[in-house]
Design a protein around this motif. Structure first.
Motif: not given
Length: 351
Positions: A37-38, A40-41, A43
């Protein structure tokens, strides 16, 4: 001709099967563990549900504990207007978990914009980076200090998470944090006193350090006394009862920047009147170049300018952080969080 077409079709089918097999092997880790995960990703679940405070895309936390955590954090926001975001992911790639938490905090804008009273709890379960991170806003730094955050993690969360009971550890940590935020100043002080008493090893280490410093000071005093005792004043070779006193000092050749000088000192015994002449070398002078930058005025000027520049740069960086958090919160049309910004406080516990 038909045989040749059959062979070519068979080869193409085998190549397709090999490529599909390789792709399946490469996708197994992502299917089992999930992708890295980053910021921006990850949720933001509050965009879809304003009463959901737990982002749990990999299913690390059980639905029962997630529901209980949501109810606890909803009550905390309603009573104290403090926003808490909980994120549990498996992997964040090669990113540092503490920096990742800070960037995610500012990206979501956790906390009220006017108070900056947000808290982000990040859990990473990937074996290399397994850790729990608390990231606090500017408004909560005075209450949830770094020492308090670390103590809450160690006492309530880490014991369960070492046994891979992530749901139980997260629930206990959220309950401990909300209880501490709801408590009075006296109860918080008693909590810190209990924590300091439990960490007696730290106090013992400080006392040992003080003892070592005292011993070093004593040894230094002894060495100074021995060296001072060696520097006795020269006694008269005739009477040996009194010490010499300097009668006059005559400079035979003054010292310059290129050569040493020579001086003659005449001493007289205060008891028998014996005279003694001693020739001594005058050390060569050292030329000191007084430039503008080496003067005291220039040092104070440069240090003052550098300090003011660094403070202005820190203020500008803080402004950029706040503007980035505002822009990120404005991009989220749901306005799930109030647009707070991180103060850089908090703690990280690896397990």
């Amino acid at each position: 001709m038909d045989m040749q077409q059959f062979v070519e079709r068979t080869v193409r089918q085998r190549y397709c099967l090999i490529v599909c097999f390789v792709l399946c092997l490469l996708s197994v880790p992502s299917l089992v563990w999930g992708a890295d995960y980053t910021v921006s990703t990850v949720p933001n679940v509050r965009l879809m549900d304003g009463d959901n405070y737990v982002s749990n895309p990999d299913g690390i936390l059980s639905p029962v504990e997630v529901d209980r955590i949501n109810r606890i954090l909803k009550g905390l926001e309603d009573s104290h207007s403090i926003e808490v975001a909980v994120v549990a992911v498996h992997s964040i790639g090669y990113n540092d978990s503490r920096e990742f938490a800070t960037e995610l905090f500012n990206h979501w804008g956790v906390g009220k914009k006017e108070d900056d009273n947000g808290l982000l709890i990040l859990l990473v379960t990937e074996p290399v980076q397994r850790s729990v991170v608390f990231e606090t806003g500017y408004g909560l730094e005075g209450i949830l200090t770094d020492a308090v955050c670390y103590r809450l993690q160690q006492d309530y969360m880490i014991p369960d998470m070492k046994e891979e009971r992530y749901s139980e550890g997260m629930l206990k940590g959220v309950e401990a944090v909300t209880g501490y935020l709801r408590a009075s100043d006296y109860e918080r002080k008693s909590f810190m006193d209990a924590s300091s008493s439990s960490s007696g090893a730290t106090g013992e280490g400080i006392s040992i350090l003080i003892g070592v410093l005292l011993w070093c000071l004593l040894i230094g005093l002894v060495v100074y006394w021995v060296r001072s005792a060696k520097r006795r004043r020269h006694k008269c070779p005739k009477c040996t009862k009194a010490t010499f006193r300097r009668e006059r000092l005559e400079i035979l050749a003054p010292a310059t920047y290129a050569s040493t000088g020579l001086q003659k000192e005449t001493r007289r015994c205060s008891s028998c009147g014996h005279l003694e002449e001693i020739s001594m070398v005058i050390p060569m002078l050292v030329r000191v170049r007084r430039t503008y930058y080496s003067s005291g005025r220039s040092r104070s000027y440069s240090s003052g300018r550098s300090r003011s520049y660094s403070s202005s740069s820190s203020r500008s960086s803080g402004t950029s952080r706040s503007s980035s958090s505002r822009s990120s919160s404005s991009r989220s049309s749901g306005r799930s969080y109030g647009g707070g910004r991180s103060g850089g406080g908090g703690a990280r516990s690896k397990f």
